[in-house]
Scaffold this motif. Structure first.
Motif, PDB file in Angstrom:
ATOM      1  N   THR A   1       0.866  -1.129   0.085  1.00 61.01           N
ATOM      2  CA  THR A   1       0.137   0.076   0.070  1.00 61.01           C
ATOM      3  C   THR A   1       0.853   1.175  -0.201  1.00 61.01           C
ATOM      4  O   THR A   1       1.760   1.441   0.612  1.00 61.01           O
ATOM      5  CB  THR A   1      -0.763  -0.070   1.394  1.00 61.01           C
ATOM      6  N   LYS A   2       0.670   2.221  -0.839  1.00 64.36           N
ATOM      7  CA  LYS A   2       1.433   3.326  -0.767  1.00 64.36           C
ATOM      8  C   LYS A   2       0.950   4.418   0.123  1.00 64.36           C
ATOM      9  O   LYS A   2      -0.163   4.661   0.235  1.00 64.36           O
ATOM     10  CB  LYS A   2       1.417   4.056  -2.364  1.00 64.36           C
ATOM     11  N   VAL A   3       1.607   4.581   1.100  1.00 59.41           N
ATOM     12  CA  VAL A   3       1.449   5.649   1.990  1.00 59.41           C
ATOM     13  C   VAL A   3       1.723   6.923   1.472  1.00 59.41           C
ATOM     14  O   VAL A   3       3.035   7.131   1.008  1.00 59.41           O
ATOM     15  CB  VAL A   3       2.351   5.423   3.440  1.00 59.41           C
ATOM     16  N   GLU A   4       0.887   7.895   1.680  1.00 59.48           N
ATOM     17  CA  GLU A   4       1.263   9.440   0.988  1.00 59.48           C
ATOM     18  C   GLU A   4       2.319   9.913   1.888  1.00 59.48           C
ATOM     19  O   GLU A   4       2.025   9.899   3.334  1.00 59.48           O
ATOM     20  CB  GLU A   4      -0.133  10.319   1.217  1.00 59.48           C
ATOM     21  N   GLN A   5       3.139  10.483   1.392  1.00 56.30           N
ATOM     22  CA  GLN A   5       4.079  11.253   2.209  1.00 56.30           C
ATOM     23  C   GLN A   5       3.507  12.651   2.794  1.00 56.30           C
ATOM     24  O   GLN A   5       2.936  13.525   2.269  1.00 56.30           O
ATOM     25  CB  GLN A   5       5.456  11.720   1.292  1.00 56.30           C
ATOM     26  N   LYS A   6       4.041  12.745   4.323  1.00 56.49           N
ATOM     27  CA  LYS A   6       3.319  14.081   4.866  1.00 56.49           C
ATOM     28  C   LYS A   6       3.894  15.194   4.339  1.00 56.49           C
ATOM     29  O   LYS A   6       4.898  14.970   3.518  1.00 56.49           O
ATOM     30  CB  LYS A   6       3.874  13.797   6.346  1.00 56.49           C
ATOM     31  N   THR A   7       3.303  16.147   4.687  1.00 51.90           N
ATOM     32  CA  THR A   7       3.961  17.490   4.031  1.00 51.90           C
ATOM     33  C   THR A   7       5.576  17.360   4.056  1.00 51.90           C
ATOM     34  O   THR A   7       6.005  17.313   5.071  1.00 51.90           O
ATOM     35  CB  THR A   7       3.221  18.699   4.955  1.00 51.90           C
ATOM     36  N   GLU A   8       6.055  18.093   3.179  1.00 49.40           N
ATOM     37  CA  GLU A   8       7.509  18.009   2.988  1.00 49.40           C
ATOM     38  C   GLU A   8       7.953  18.901   3.956  1.00 49.40           C
ATOM     39  O   GLU A   8       7.496  19.941   4.311  1.00 49.40           O
ATOM     40  CB  GLU A   8       7.667  18.518   1.377  1.00 49.40           C
ATOM     41  N   THR A   9       9.156  18.576   4.319  1.00 48.36           N
ATOM     42  CA  THR A   9       9.727  19.352   5.512  1.00 48.36           C
ATOM     43  C   THR A   9      10.212  20.795   4.725  1.00 48.36           C
ATOM     44  O   THR A   9      10.275  20.840   3.455  1.00 48.36           O
ATOM     45  CB  THR A   9      10.798  18.620   6.128  1.00 48.36           C
TER      46      THR A   9
END
Lengths: 380, 607
Positions: free
Chosen positions: B506-514
């Motif tokens: 399952t692809k996990v969406e990356q949290k807001t880019e730092t």
């Protein structure tokens, strides 16, 4: 751990060229256990899968645990599972449809009792409605809805048959077997449906049906049902004690303050065991017969902790857990050396509450209870 | 830590009874201890990728694999899988010449005066000069409207830009601009507009005023297609003289953050920038082996299960990543927890399965180059010797030797819906107080496999005071519990091997880019606890004498708000840091236990 992290975060917040660190020299190993470790050690997480799990009750031989968990993607409500400690495997024992709660192994039998709504023709629709609601991205505060279609069933592990033990309209659940497996004590809201309610009572029913919950007793086959309490406020979380009494929690009329009580199985000799002016509930007796463990939000409305109290309730209860958030539903193992409980301590996925297991220090518990002062009367 | 005494006693007992019929746990524990002690010993010199110490460590791992009976991968004769990487860069003598139209030229050289940026091409660029302010371009998609090049013609020119981002802009503006203030991003913006060169000056109103940008160690180096260098105030003086303005006044104008303050061409001079960057190519070695299936499942599309750990560390900490104090600079960074612990656990798993029936092949990998940016595992997934879609799953171990109070964090659980069930089953016997984190975007090799769409997990026992310091030594490892980490993983692997069903990725969406690294120039003296999933930022500690300690913050506090920005995770925290100004107090709201407190923290400058 690589440099990527360092570059992006650690360096920014912790880089230090000249500081001298002394932490490593602190002799922590010599400290006596404090807080929760006074009584609970080797805490481990038993349930991982699903959104939440809770109410783990032991098989009489201590080799298995029956519990409720939301873990079927197609059913957003609790179903009942049995965990086998030898293999690590779990199997569902409830029908998979509708809502279930409060399972209990019947001593000397292959039966497991629990409350279930699977006979309600609307139960699939309720599942769909809840899934749609969750898919919409909304969150609601977790609340148990006291489904009036909930009845108590006994499931046979040998045959897979489900025997219906209660039929009354109104929530029937929260049951426990007597040590000999011949009786069931439970909670029922049938009093709200089996007679004509006054306008005030109708208003109360719409507001909070649990107000009408009373303690009942019946034979293990569902016969000889008899009411044991008759007062305002939610009575439930009922279990037998080793010496043949019943322990349960009684809510006051306002629905906010609850306390642990005991009585004889005929409903006489009611005794109040705790008096915190808080929500003290989910009592369970330690197999030594010396004390009850229970949960209370004495330290903050949403901060439930596990406490224990001497059997007669003559002393001030002793705090066991110290984690912010929910710690509750404590159930000692049949041999008294372990305790299963439900906690939201992990955070992250499934953080709504999962079942934990810890070694229980009975000697420390006895010493702490002995040292406890007399029961205090709270300011109201 | 409370277990320390207990562990020491347990080890002493296991030594006493070494000749008696020991339990398998004790035998494994003793073997694991030997492996960690060997890998973390002075002999291996901190196992820096490409160093003799790394080679010795690889030899040792291979000897252990041979003892266990593991083989090189099908079609291969060696356990080593080499990969090349850029080990570092240094300035090869960059010069800047300013020639006046009216005659006369000045040339500057020397690392303190003019120094190439680490990503610069080695190239000569000559051209007229344009001052492009902070050189910031916010993509149109951000709907913010800030372009330092608006109205400027820079084709074939040399652009001059300030380092960082406008100092006096309001918080919101700073927050947005900070994301595009990385010098690599600025160079890209200049090149895309046709500039031949970029000169960076650190303005008098900024931290590190008038000094050159240190040549950072950057392994992701590729030619940036432009000559780029930073210069000192001295080297910049003739350019400003030609502009007829003071640098201080120019910076003040741009510092407002007003997007309508325009750049300008500097008349009367031509600049020649001879950028010279020397990049050092080196070779690192992954070590990869496998245990073939003994009774292969028929008809399964994913006949492999993979386990791995990086075995490299920081050497003597001289190439970046070290958190060693001054007094221990250049000392061997032993890396017992990071990651001799994971290496030994991976070996223990291989050893355990070597004597069991196996329905899938077990791939056993030891990565190098992890500390330099997941280089080894990235090289592996870029050219996989086993098709990646033949992997049922990958389990990674990085820093697993510091189990405290029975806690173990398992990350990347969001990569398959099957992981929670497998972990639940395996943990009944292993008995950890598990904490799960779904996020697979972790700074360890599991990231390479997540990117390659392989269902994966990584095990972690938490950051500590010895992280990336020479004092991360073998005597601080909790061996008894380290063995149990391997047992938990083996439980998961056993189930993966036996079931015909493989976890679905399952692809996990990356949290807001730092935020951009520009925000990282300030120093708060906090040590975040990365293993925690509490709402807010849990402090694993504070640096003695640092701003956080001075503000009264302490280990265990949970920061929930900084300068009006609510903090729910480490990303929010990094982002909030960008909004702070050095020397300017910021309000910090935090929880100490159940009590909500407030303090004021004054960030200091980071060198």
């Amino acid at each position: 751990m690589p440099d990527v992290l360092t570059k992006r975060v650690i360096a920014a917040v912790s880089l230090c060229s000249a500081a001298v660190f002394l932490w490593a020299a602190v002799p922590v190993a010599t400290q006596a256990p404090t807080g929760e470790r006074t009584f609970l050690s080797r805490v481990r997480r038993l349930t991982v899968e699903g959104k939440r799990a809770g109410e783990g009750y032991w098989a009489p031989d201590g080799k298995r645990l029956v519990f409720q968990s939301e873990r079927d993607p197609a059913n957003p409500f609790y179903q009942i599972f049995v965990l086998d400690f030898a293999t690590g495997d779990t199997k569902r024992v409830s029908p998979g449809m509708g809502k279930t709660t409060c399972a209990f192994f019947r001593p000397g039998s292959d039966e497991i009792m629990f409350g279930s709504t699977h006979l309600d023709p609307k139960s699939l629709q309720y599942q769909k409605d809840e899934l749609d609601f969750r898919a919409s991205g909304k969150e609601r505060r977790y609340a148990w809805d006291y489904d009036p279609e909930m009845d108590i069933f006994a499931y046979s592990e040998k045959t897979g048959a489900m025997k219906q033990l209660t039929t009354a309209k109104g929530y029937d659940a929260e049951g426990g077997y007597s040590p000999d497996g011949q009786w069931i004590v439970f909670s029922s809201m049938r009093d709200a449906y089996n007679r004509t309610l006054s306008p005030a009572e109708q208003k109360q029913l719409a507001l909070d049906a649990s107000f009408f919950a009373e303690v009942y007793i019946m034979k293990a086959d569902g016969t000889e049902q008899k009411r044991l309490t008759d007062w305002a406020g939610y009575d439930g979380g009922t279990f037998f004690t080793k010496d043949g009494r019943i322990v349960w929690r009684h809510f006051e009329e306002n629905g906010l303050i609850a306390n642990v009580w005991t009585m004889k199985p005929d409903g006489t000799d009611k005794k109040q065991i705790t008096d915190f002016a808080a929500m003290s509930w989910a009592p369970y007796e330690h197999p030594s017969g010396e004390y009850f463990v229970f949960a209370s939000n004495k330290l903050g409305f949403e901060n439930f902790e596990v406490f224990m109290v001497d059997k007669a309730g003559t002393k001030e209860p002793v705090q066991i857990t110290y984690t912010p958030g929910f710690d509750g539903l404590p159930v000692p193992s049949p041999d008294g050396t372990q305790m299963a409980f439900t906690s939201a301590r992990a955070g992250g996925p499934g953080s709504a509450g999962q079942i934990y297991l810890a070694q229980w220090n009975h000697e420390a518990a006895m010493a702490a209870l002995k040292a406890a002062g007399p029961r205090q009367t709270p300011k109201r | 830590m409370a277990n320390t005494k207990h562990v020491v006693v347990a080890i002493a007992v296991s030594c006493l009874f070494a000749s008696a019929p020991a339990s398998s746990q004790t035998a494994t524990s003793s073997r694991t201890r030997t492996q960690v002690e060997t890998l973390a010993s002075d002999k291996f010199e901190g196992r820096l990728t490409g160093s003799p110490g790394e080679k010795l460590a690889a030899d040792y791992i291979i000897s252990e694999l041979k003892r266990i009976g593991a083989k090189p991968l099908p079609g291969m004769t060696d356990f080593r899988m080499p990969f090349t990487f850029t080990a570092g860069s240094k300035d090869g003598g960059t010069t800047l010449t300013v020639t006046k139209d009216a005659g006369g030229a000045q040339t500057f050289t020397g690392a303190a005066t003019v120094q190439a940026l680490s990503f610069s091409d080695t190239v000569e660029a000559t051209g007229r000069v344009v001052f492009a302010g902070y050189g910031l371009v916010v993509p149109e998609a951000q709907n913010f409207g800030y372009d330092s090049y608006a109205g400027l013609e820079v084709k074939d020119k040399i652009v001059v830009v300030f380092r960082y981002f406008p100092e006096d802009a309001d918080q919101k503006t700073r927050a947005i601009l900070a994301r595009y203030a990385d010098l690599r991003y600025k160079a890209q913006a200049a090149r895309q507009r046709g500039a031949k060169g970029m000169i960076v000056i650190t303005g008098p109103n900024s931290p590190n005023a008038g000094t050159v940008v240190p040549m950072s160690f950057d392994t992701a180096i590729a030619g940036s297609g432009i000559a780029a260098a930073s210069v000192s105030g001295e080297a910049f003086a003739p350019i400003m003289a030609a502009a007829g303005k003071s640098l201080d006044a120019v910076q003040k104008e741009f510092d407002s953050g007003n997007p309508h303050v325009a750049g300008f061409a500097i008349p009367g001079i031509t600049v020649t920038l001879k950028a010279n960057v020397i990049r050092q190519q080196q070779t690192g070695n992954n070590v990869v082996a496998y245990l073939p299936a003994t009774t292969p499942l028929t008809g399964v599309v994913k006949p492999w299960v993979a386990v791995g750990a990086h075995y490299d560390h920081l050497g003597r900490g001289t190439t970046g990543g070290s958190l060693a104090g001054k007094e221990e600079a250049n000392a061997i960074h032993h890396g017992a927890d990071d990651n001799a612990s994971g290496t030994a656990t991976t070996l223990a798993i291989a050893e355990a399965f070597s004597t069991q029936p196996r329905k899938r092949n077990l791939l056993v990998a030891f990565w190098s180059g992890e500390e330099l940016g997941l280089l080894g595992s990235a090289a592996f997934v870029a050219k996989p010797p086993v098709p990646l879609d033949a992997l049922a799953g990958y389990l990674n171990f990085d820093m697993v030797g510091r189990v405290a109070d029975n806690k173990l964090t398992v990350q990347a659980t969001g990569t398959s819906a099957m992981w929670p069930k497998l972990l639940e089953q395996a943990n009944i016997a292993a008995g950890f107080d598990l904490v799960l984190q779904e996020d697979p975007y972790q700074p360890t090799d599991v990231g390479s496999f997540n990117t390659a769409s392989v269902a994966c997990l990584t095990f972690f026992t938490g950051a500590h005071q010895e992280y990336h310091k020479p004092s991360d030594t073998a005597d601080k490892i909790n061996y008894e519990d380290l063995v149990r980490v391997g047992e938990l993983a083996s439980g998961v692997i056993k189930r993966l091997m036996d079931s015909p069903e493989a976890p679905l990725f399952t692809k996990v969406e990356q949290k807001t880019e730092t935020g951009g690294r520009a925000g990282l120039r300030l120093f708060t003296g906090t040590i975040p606890d990365y293993a925690s999933d509490v709402k807010g930022l849990l402090l694993g500690g504070v640096i003695g004498g640092g701003p956080a300690e001075l503000a009264g913050l302490a280990k265990g506090d949970v920061v929930i708000e900084i300068a009006g920005q609510s903090i729910t995770n480490i990303y929010d925290y990094t982002f909030a840091l960008e909004l702070l100004k050095i020397g300017q107090p910021a309000k910090v709201i935090y929880m100490r236990g159940t009590e909500k407190r407030e303090t004021s923290l004054t960030p200091a400058a980071r060198k």
